[in-house]
Design a protein around this motif. Structure first.
Motif, mmCIF file in Angstrom:
data_model
loop_
_atom_site.group_PDB
_atom_site.id
_atom_site.type_symbol
_atom_site.label_atom_id
_atom_site.label_comp_id
_atom_site.label_asym_id
_atom_site.label_seq_id
_atom_site.Cartn_x
_atom_site.Cartn_y
_atom_site.Cartn_z
ATOM 1 N N SER A 93 0.802 -1.225 0.000
ATOM 2 C CA SER A 93 0.000 0.000 0.000
ATOM 3 C C SER A 93 0.834 1.274 0.000
ATOM 4 O O SER A 93 0.288 2.366 -0.188
ATOM 5 C CB SER A 93 -0.931 0.013 1.220
ATOM 6 N N GLN B 168 -1.354 5.265 -4.598
ATOM 7 C CA GLN B 168 -1.954 6.177 -5.576
ATOM 8 C C GLN B 168 -0.914 6.813 -6.484
ATOM 9 O O GLN B 168 -1.256 7.329 -7.549
ATOM 10 C CB GLN B 168 -2.781 7.264 -4.871
ATOM 11 N N CYS C 118 3.325 9.303 5.721
ATOM 12 C CA CYS C 118 2.017 8.699 5.454
ATOM 13 C C CYS C 118 1.485 7.965 6.680
ATOM 14 O O CYS C 118 0.270 7.928 6.915
ATOM 15 C CB CYS C 118 2.099 7.762 4.253
ATOM 16 N N CYS D 282 1.111 11.515 -0.143
ATOM 17 C CA CYS D 282 0.231 10.562 0.542
ATOM 18 C C CYS D 282 -1.224 10.861 0.230
ATOM 19 O O CYS D 282 -1.620 12.029 0.155
ATOM 20 C CB CYS D 282 0.421 10.645 2.061
ATOM 21 N N SER D 283 -2.001 9.813 0.085
ATOM 22 C CA SER D 283 -3.436 9.938 -0.123
ATOM 23 C C SER D 283 -4.121 8.856 0.695
ATOM 24 O O SER D 283 -3.763 7.690 0.604
ATOM 25 C CB SER D 283 -3.770 9.788 -1.611
ATOM 26 N N SER D 284 -5.108 9.266 1.493
ATOM 27 C CA SER D 284 -5.751 8.327 2.404
ATOM 28 C C SER D 284 -7.270 8.476 2.321
ATOM 29 O O SER D 284 -7.770 9.598 2.173
ATOM 30 C CB SER D 284 -5.276 8.603 3.835
ATOM 31 N N THR E 190 -5.924 4.446 1.699
ATOM 32 C CA THR E 190 -5.108 3.824 0.664
ATOM 33 C C THR E 190 -5.560 2.379 0.462
ATOM 34 O O THR E 190 -6.594 1.964 0.996
ATOM 35 C CB THR E 190 -3.627 3.905 1.032
ATOM 36 N N ASN F 135 -5.855 9.791 -6.437
ATOM 37 C CA ASN F 135 -4.817 10.467 -5.667
ATOM 38 C C ASN F 135 -5.358 11.821 -5.218
ATOM 39 O O ASN F 135 -5.522 12.742 -6.031
ATOM 40 C CB ASN F 135 -3.573 10.641 -6.544
#
Length: 591
Positions: A176, A180, A254, A285-287, A289, A306
């Motif tokens: 993970s 993204q 992240c 970071c993109s959450s 994920t 993303n």
């Protein structure tokens, strides 16, 4: 009457005729020899690759015709070590060739050993038995997606009729981490591999390479006709990508972001760390994920997006320093220019504009407007700047257009509201935009705008691919590219000092980093809904440090958190990530 007859000599005629036939025969032989020689040259030299591949077997032929997909790597702090994000590895199908299984006793023996090896339950065991009992069936797939280590152990059993086929499979060792950013390898409508989202999507053609082809004539029995025309074009493998992303920073930042998202019960979260001097993205970071190896198991496909590039939003008060930078640069205000705040202002909107919590701050400087995040004060600044200059600077910073980041899919945001009213006077749209409402931007656009302030007024092109390595070993290294100079260096420095005050004396106090001067601004923006703004909000904090020589700019965003203001959520997260960076980069304290 007598006639004297004297016959003509014939030997010479016969000799000439024989010589002619001989020459013709020699010529024909020579032409035939040349044709054979040319064909042999074609077969042995020009089509050597064709026959080499043909003779080498099906696996080598596969590799000759089908390109290897390029792989993706990130790096460590010292750039001496790389870590794979997306690689190719062989998985196997275990199948039975029942022609090699001669009797029921052998069937039972093979079944028992397979059951023990793969831990079959009764139901699975019965199914495999039915497969093994299909007499003379040359191919019965028993197990799919088996790893090489397992196959090596299975080979040791030496089971009659049990064979293996390998096939390439995309594998993501970090699961993970940076999901993204990477995207994943999916299928198109025809069942062919195709990159989706992130790098896999944006770089699909370059990563995929070019397939080869094999063409020629065959007999009715399927054999190649030796003297028929044929050609082989070898496959061209895809390129390898090496990223600017720092693995340690990506992991830790992240991790902190996800921990804080859960703490504040936010639906989504995003974080970017960028080097202001080069535009290199160090962390993205993109959450929430997801695990790239199980991308089809997500609860919602929204997880693929993303948040840092795909989701533009009204930024709120983090837009105030952008507008203030323009006013400083045009010389219409200084940090000490004063303004009297009554708590509201008529800006030709349907309603008056108020400050958050309906506060009135009285006499304030421009620094005070940022420290206290005064909406009415920013309307004052917008009027000082003027509509045309306001529009010019918003465009110069790159809002309303894509940054060109090498990821799929990037949104542009919109600044259309700034142009709805054709009048040259500052209108409601300009007034509300001065504190970040009525226009939208992506987190990447916003962090890159703050990087201008941190970089002495220079706008850099953000990038995430540090190096491209081609199949022949050639390397293409990305060089930092300055797009334009937006601010005078002195004015960028003045604004940086004002943003230090925001953290030291204002609502951004939870963003403090002990031992360091850092600059930044909070933003709490209501989310627009049908018929107006809702009670739900987005929280943002953007900051950089150390101020005297900025090494990083960080954006933190939470979507729909439980708490009311960004000063209690995103600012605190900025502090945590910044403290880690200061230690990680070995930056000595300065205060």
């Amino acid at each position: 009457m007598r006639v004297n007859y004297q016959p003509q000599p014939r030997r010479k005629e016969k000799t000439e005729s024989s010589d002619f036939r001989f020459k013709v025969a020699v010529f024909v032989c020579l032409v035939a020899f040349l044709l054979i020689a040319m064909r042999l040259f074609t077969l042995m030299i020009l089509q050597h690759g064709f026959y080499t591949a043909l003779a080498s077997g099906s696996q080598d032929m596969y590799e000759s015709l089908f390109p290897k997909r390029g792989e993706i790597f990130l790096k460590s702090e010292n750039e001496q070590e790389t870590f794979p994000l997306a690689i190719n590895r062989d998985l196997y199908t275990v199948y039975s060739d029942n022609r090699q299984i001669k009797d029921n006793e052998t069937v039972e023996d093979v079944l028992e050993k397979l059951a023990k090896f793969f831990n079959y339950d009764d139901e699975r065991k019965a199914k495999v038995l039915s497969q093994l009992q299909k007499i003379d069936d040359p191919y019965e797939p028993l197990e799919k997606r088996v790893e090489e280590e397992t196959i090596e152990k299975l080979k040791e059993l030496n089971l009659p009729g049990i064979a293996f086929n390998s096939f390439p499979q995309r594998y993501y060792p970090e699961a993970s981490l940076a999901a993204q950013i990477v995207g994943f390898l999916g299928k198109d409508q025809d069942g062919k591999d195709v990159g989706r989202y992130g790098l896999e999507g944006y770089w699909q053609d370059s990563l995929a390479g070019n397939g080869g082809f094999l063409e020629g004539s065959k007999t009715a029995q399927g054999s190649w006709i030796p003297l028929a025309g044929r050609s082989l074009k070898l496959a061209e493998d895809g390129v390898d990508l090496f990223l600017t992303i720092d693995r340690t920073l990506q992991f830790e930042a992240c991790r902190i972001l996800e921990e804080e998202r859960k703490r504040y019960e936010a639906e989504t979260a995003a974080l970017i760390i960028i080097d202001p001097k080069t535009g290199a993205i160090k962390t993205m970071c993109s959450s929430p994920t997801f695990d790239l190896n199980k991308y089809n198991e997500v609860e919602s496909i929204e997880a693929y997006n993303n948040q840092t590039i795909f989701t533009p939003y009204e930024p709120g008060s983090v837009f105030k320093p952008i507008v203030m930078s323009a006013a400083l640069n045009e010389g219409v205000v200084t940090p000490d220019t004063t303004f009297v705040d009554s708590g509201q202002v008529d800006a030709n909107c349907q309603k008056s504009i108020y400050n958050a919590d309906l506060k009135a701050y009285g006499l304030q400087t421009m620094t005070g407007i940022l420290v206290n995040s005064i909406n009415t004060g920013m309307v004052f600044v917008a009027n000082k700047l003027g509509k045309e200059k306001f529009q010019d600077y918003v465009n110069a910073y790159g809002f309303g257009v894509k940054t060109g980041i090498e990821l799929d899919t990037e949104a542009s945001g919109t600044i259309d509201s700034l142009y709805l009213n054709k009048s040259n006077k500052v209108d409601c749209y300009i007034s509300t935009a001065s504190f970040g409402q009525g226009l939208t931007a992506t987190p990447l656009q916003l962090v890159n705008a703050f990087a201008v302030i941190a970089n002495g007024g220079k706008l850099m092109r953000p990038y995430i691919v540090d190096k491209i390595v081609y199949p022949d070993g050639k390397e293409e290294i990305t060089k930092p590219r300055e797009i334009k100079t937006i601010l005078d260096k002195r004015n960028a420095s003045l604004l940086s000092g004002m943003l230090v005050r925001v953290i030291d004396d204002g609502e951004g106090s939870l963003a403090k980093v002990p031992g360091y001067y850092v600059a930044g601004k909070t933003g709490t923006a209501q989310i627009a809904g049908k018929g107006g703004y809702t009670s739900e909000v987005n929280h943002t904090f953007i900051g950089f440090g150390p101020v005297d020589d900025p090494k990083f700019v960080i954006l933190v965003k939470f979507g729909k958190p439980r708490l009311k203001f960004a000063s209690t959520t995103a600012a605190r997260t900025f502090s945590k990530v910044s403290q880690f960076i200061m230690q990680y980069y070995h930056i000595a304290p300065s205060r």
